[in-house]
Design an enzyme around this catalytic site. Structure first.
Site, PDB file in Angstrom:
ATOM      1  N   HIS A  79      44.005  71.734  37.434  1.00  0.00           N
ATOM      2  CA  HIS A  79      45.705  71.333  37.445  1.00  0.00           C
ATOM      3  C   HIS A  79      45.641  70.025  37.366  1.00  0.00           C
ATOM      4  CE1 HIS A  79      44.532  71.189  41.616  1.00  0.00           C
ATOM      5  NE2 HIS A  79      45.599  70.107  41.592  1.00  0.00           N
ATOM      6  N   CYS A  88      47.698  65.284  39.178  1.00  0.00           N
ATOM      7  CA  CYS A  88      47.863  65.809  40.586  1.00  0.00           C
ATOM      8  C   CYS A  88      47.789  64.475  41.682  1.00  0.00           C
ATOM      9  CB  CYS A  88      46.980  66.787  40.871  1.00  0.00           C
ATOM     10  SG  CYS A  88      47.256  67.438  42.603  1.00  0.00           S
ATOM     11  N   HIS A 122      41.632  75.587  47.518  1.00  0.00           N
ATOM     12  CA  HIS A 122      42.528  76.479  48.142  1.00  0.00           C
ATOM     13  C   HIS A 122      42.681  77.703  47.352  1.00  0.00           C
ATOM     14  CE1 HIS A 122      43.555  73.484  51.272  1.00  0.00           C
ATOM     15  NE2 HIS A 122      44.743  73.061  50.650  1.00  0.00           N
ATOM     16  N   SER A 165      43.395  71.503  46.020  1.00  0.00           N
ATOM     17  CA  SER A 165      44.069  72.780  45.861  1.00  0.00           C
ATOM     18  C   SER A 165      43.187  73.955  44.905  1.00  0.00           C
ATOM     19  CB  SER A 165      45.153  72.263  45.017  1.00  0.00           C
ATOM     20  OG  SER A 165      46.146  71.319  45.950  1.00  0.00           O
ATOM     21  N   CYS A 222      40.293  68.903  42.564  1.00  0.00           N
ATOM     22  CA  CYS A 222      41.249  68.522  43.607  1.00  0.00           C
ATOM     23  C   CYS A 222      41.099  69.694  44.931  1.00  0.00           C
ATOM     24  CB  CYS A 222      42.790  68.618  43.160  1.00  0.00           C
ATOM     25  SG  CYS A 222      44.109  68.635  44.533  1.00  0.00           S
TER      26      CYS A 222
HETATM   27  N1  APR Z   1      41.630  64.566  60.646  1.00  0.00           N
HETATM   28  C1  APR Z   1      41.490  63.770  59.623  1.00  0.00           C
HETATM   29  N2  APR Z   1      41.390  63.663  58.403  1.00  0.00           N
HETATM   30  C2  APR Z   1      40.451  64.888  58.305  1.00  0.00           C
HETATM   31  C3  APR Z   1      40.279  66.013  59.040  1.00  0.00           C
HETATM   32  C4  APR Z   1      40.921  65.846  60.522  1.00  0.00           C
HETATM   33  N3  APR Z   1      40.981  66.597  61.339  1.00  0.00           N
HETATM   34  N4  APR Z   1      39.864  66.925  58.511  1.00  0.00           N
HETATM   35  C5  APR Z   1      39.582  66.698  57.387  1.00  0.00           C
HETATM   36  N5  APR Z   1      39.672  65.653  57.067  1.00  0.00           N
HETATM   37  C6  APR Z   1      39.810  64.708  56.000  1.00  0.00           C
HETATM   38  C7  APR Z   1      38.244  65.179  54.975  1.00  0.00           C
HETATM   39  O1  APR Z   1      37.316  64.234  55.497  1.00  0.00           O
HETATM   40  C8  APR Z   1      38.820  64.568  53.542  1.00  0.00           C
HETATM   41  O2  APR Z   1      38.601  63.184  53.497  1.00  0.00           O
HETATM   42  O3  APR Z   1      40.399  65.283  55.052  1.00  0.00           O
HETATM   43  C9  APR Z   1      40.302  64.794  53.612  1.00  0.00           C
HETATM   44  C10 APR Z   1      40.600  65.868  52.598  1.00  0.00           C
HETATM   45  O4  APR Z   1      40.324  65.270  51.202  1.00  0.00           O
HETATM   46  P1  APR Z   1      39.914  66.117  49.955  1.00  0.00           P
HETATM   47  O5  APR Z   1      39.068  67.285  50.549  1.00  0.00           O
HETATM   48  O6  APR Z   1      39.485  65.218  49.015  1.00  0.00           O
HETATM   49  O7  APR Z   1      41.367  66.724  49.620  1.00  0.00           O
HETATM   50  P2  APR Z   1      42.432  66.211  48.509  1.00  0.00           P
HETATM   51  O8  APR Z   1      42.291  66.724  47.093  1.00  0.00           O
HETATM   52  O9  APR Z   1      42.709  64.871  49.003  1.00  0.00           O
HETATM   53  O10 APR Z   1      43.808  67.168  49.158  1.00  0.00           O
HETATM   54  C11 APR Z   1      44.324  67.230  50.173  1.00  0.00           C
HETATM   55  O11 APR Z   1      46.494  67.714  49.644  1.00  0.00           O
HETATM   56  O12 APR Z   1      47.264  68.574  47.615  1.00  0.00           O
HETATM   57  C12 APR Z   1      46.685  68.853  48.824  1.00  0.00           C
HETATM   58  O13 APR Z   1      46.048  71.003  48.530  1.00  0.00           O
HETATM   59  C13 APR Z   1      45.666  69.705  48.674  1.00  0.00           C
HETATM   60  O14 APR Z   1      45.680  70.357  50.955  1.00  0.00           O
HETATM   61  C14 APR Z   1      44.874  69.299  50.149  1.00  0.00           C
HETATM   62  C15 APR Z   1      45.465  67.950  50.430  1.00  0.00           C
HETATM   63 ZN    ZN Z   2      46.001  69.004  43.229  1.00  0.00          ZN
END
Ligand code: APR
Ligand code: ZN
Ligand code: ZN
Length: 360
Positions: free
Chosen positions: A59, A162, A43, A40, A38
């Site tokens: 997690h 999660c 992060h 996070s 994930c």
């Molecule tokens: N506008 C739209 N989409 C964006 C932008 C933007 N400016 N910048 C990045 N993205 C997209 C990415 O292309 C990606 O598809 O955001 C998505 C993030 O997805 P993941 O990296 O898979 O993250 P994910 O595990 O879904 O978590 C997202 O939720 O729980 C929280 O901590 C986690 O902050 C994180 C968020």
């Molecule tokens: Zn998570």
């Protein structure tokens, strides 16, 4: 046991043999069968979520109970379980108010060392959120586990730990999307894709996926989005307004974790609507929204942790929705790989190649 250790900020994970700490009377030892990767976790590696190394991350996982402490009442050896990254103790102030996603024991479960490294100092290892699923075993408190009875595959159950619960719950529990509502989702990774599915199952009339990556937009359309927009092509707020008669959406979900996109979600919401902050922004960031729309247009900004889920109620509910084909976990999983491939899983996430990678 083997575990992937977070050893330094922005560094690679190191897969090592470690020795688990003796479990306490309320602890459970789980053999981990699958663990989702994930954002996070990333992060923590980047320092956005403060947790000092060395530690065992992960997690979002599922497994089989291997051993239970003498005071464990609700679980037996052989039970199938999903880890809850916020414990649900059932008896604290919040749990008694149907707010187990705010359980008072959230931080207490993180404090326990759960393993030692095989270095000269036998360095103690804490685990992320009291779980630590990037390993083949984990020792955790009974309150961090939910028993599940299903034949769904391990890798699908892991995601319920999660991203899936957070996203679907953001739509169903936090926003309470109603049939006919209009929704925008900024960021369509594992969590955002789950918001889209939650909005769909709630009956939203319009679900707009916003993501710069083509693969994400294409998958979003398959999983329930009615429209997909590319924020790198034209202004995302204008594109969302154009799709909603100039008014904006009932609910705009931010699922990335940056103050700029939270502000964007606020602009996308209609007067009387809400922006829902699902993504975790850096711990030291401030989120700024304009005052007039907040007050005079009654726009709301809602925080959302773990999809406001009551895991003991919602994990079984989500399992049933997947079993009956109303929600789709199968197409959320882009790749399965082994624990040794963990650094490749993070690379693929950063490069936008996957919805979710799962370590099995
Ligand atoms: N506008 C739209 N989409 C964006 C932008 C933007 N400016 N910048 C990045 N993205 C997209 C990415 O292309 C990606 O598809 O955001 C998505 C993030 O997805 P993941 O990296 O898979 O993250 P994910 O595990 O879904 O978590 C997202 O939720 O729980 C929280 O901590 C986690 O902050 C994180 C968020
Ligand atoms: Zn998570
Ligand atoms: Zn509690």
């Amino acid at each position: 046991m083997r575990a992937a250790i977070f050893t330094e900020l922005n560094g690679p994970m190191s897969v090592e043999d470690v020795t688990p700490v003796e479990p306490g009377p309320r602890d459970v030892i789980v053999r981990i069968t699958a663990s989702g990767v994930c954002h996070s976790d990333l992060h923590v590696i980047s320092g956005a979520l403060p947790m000092p190394p060395p530690s065992i991350l992960g997690h979002e996982g599922a497994g089989i109970v291997e051993e239970v402490g003498s005071e464990v009442k609700g679980l037996q050896v052989g039970d199938r379980v999903i880890g809850s990254f916020i414990p649900a103790c059932g008896v604290c102030w919040h749990c008694l108010r149907d707010e187990s996603h705010l359980c008072d024991n959230t931080y207490a479960v993180m404090g326990a060392p759960r393993a030692h490294r095989h270095d000269a100092d036998h360095t103690a290892l804490m685990t992320m959120t009291g779980l630590g699923t990037f390993a083949d075993m984990m020792t955790c408190d009974e309150m961090s586990l939910v028993k599940i009875e299903t034949n769904l595959p391990d890798e699908q159950l892991a995601l319920i730990g999660c991203g899936f619960t957070t996203g679907v719950g953001a739509a169903l529990n936090t926003a309470k999307v109603q049939p006919g509502d209009t929704v925008a989702v900024i960021g369509c990774g594992g969590v955002g894709m789950s918001v889209i599915q939650g909005a769909k199952v709630a009956g939203a009339a319009v679900v707009i996926a916003v993501d710069p990556v083509a693969l994400k937009r294409e998958t979003a359309l398959k999983l329930g989005a009615t429209h997909a927009v590319d924020p790198s092509e034209a202004d995302a707020i204008e594109q969302v307004r154009a799709l909603t008669g100039g008014r904006g959406v009932d609910y705009a979900f931010e699922v990335i974790g940056t103050p700029a996109t939270v502000a964007q979600a606020f602009e996308m919401a209609r007067g009387g609507g809400a922006a829902v902050a699902v993504g975790v922004s850096r711990f030291d960031e401030m989120i700024t929204v304009p005052s007039f729309p907040l007050v005079l247009s009654e726009k709301r900004l809602l925080g959302c942790v773990y999809g406001s889920a009551q895991v003991r109620r919602d994990f079984p509910k989500l399992v049933q929705l997947v079993e009956n084909g109303r929600l789709d976990l199968e197409h959320m999983i882009s790749r399965t790989m082994g624990l040794d491939d963990i650094n490749e899983a993070f690379r693929a996430m950063k490069d936008g190649e996957v919805i979710r990678s799962v370590l099995v």
